[in-house]
Design a protein around this motif. Structure first.
Motif, mmCIF file in Angstrom:
data_model
loop_
_atom_site.group_PDB
_atom_site.id
_atom_site.type_symbol
_atom_site.label_atom_id
_atom_site.label_comp_id
_atom_site.label_asym_id
_atom_site.label_seq_id
_atom_site.Cartn_x
_atom_site.Cartn_y
_atom_site.Cartn_z
ATOM 1 N N HIS A 77 -4.857 -3.848 7.771
ATOM 2 C CA HIS A 77 -2.765 -4.316 8.008
ATOM 3 C C HIS A 77 -2.287 -2.868 7.274
ATOM 4 C CE1 HIS A 77 -4.270 -8.268 9.772
ATOM 5 N NE2 HIS A 77 -3.166 -8.403 10.395
ATOM 6 N N GLU A 110 1.107 -2.046 5.007
ATOM 7 C CA GLU A 110 1.774 -2.878 4.647
ATOM 8 C C GLU A 110 2.177 -1.668 3.258
ATOM 9 O OE1 GLU A 110 0.910 -6.136 2.709
ATOM 10 O OE2 GLU A 110 -0.187 -6.515 4.291
ATOM 11 N N ASP A 111 3.650 -1.309 3.517
ATOM 12 C CA ASP A 111 4.485 -0.218 2.369
ATOM 13 C C ASP A 111 3.459 0.794 2.435
ATOM 14 O OD1 ASP A 111 5.989 -2.286 1.765
ATOM 15 O OD2 ASP A 111 3.879 -3.054 -0.106
ATOM 16 N N LYS A 132 -4.324 -1.880 4.506
ATOM 17 C CA LYS A 132 -4.837 -3.004 3.177
ATOM 18 C C LYS A 132 -5.747 -4.074 3.792
ATOM 19 C CE LYS A 132 -0.866 -3.274 -0.258
ATOM 20 N NZ LYS A 132 0.407 -4.189 -0.442
ATOM 21 N N GLN A 180 -3.354 -1.958 -6.591
ATOM 22 C CA GLN A 180 -3.961 -2.877 -5.886
ATOM 23 C C GLN A 180 -5.059 -3.138 -6.162
ATOM 24 O OE1 GLN A 180 -3.519 -1.127 -1.602
ATOM 25 N NE2 GLN A 180 -2.010 -1.180 -1.618
#
Length: 80
Positions: free
Chosen positions: A19, A21-22, A26, A73
């Motif tokens: 997905h 994200e930002d 990820k 991350q």
């Protein structure tokens, strides 16, 4: 060039394991079955896979731009 958030990897993943994200892809490793389709589809080659050791993540230092997103991350604090 690193991840540009284009979403091609997420769209190509047959297991819904990626997905964006930002504006960063990820990977949900609990869903990832290491098919390597995302590695083949990534236009910037930001996703790397090693067919001999699929759990090994590699960083190509000559392509690193020093943004530190990977360090932020990494849930294991394994990148400095």
């Amino acid at each position: 060039v690193g991840c540009i958030g284009c979403g091609i990897c997420a769209k190509s993943c047959p297991f819904d394991a990626i997905h964006v994200e930002d504006k960063i892809a990820k990977i949900d490793y609990s869903k990832c079955l290491q098919c390597m389709i995302c590695v083949e589809k990534c236009p910037t080659k930001a996703i790397k896979g090693n067919l001999n050791d699929r759990k090994k993540v590699t960083i190509e230092e000559d392509k690193c731009v020093g943004c530190t997103i990977c360090k932020k991350q990494c849930k294991f604090d394994a990148i400095s």
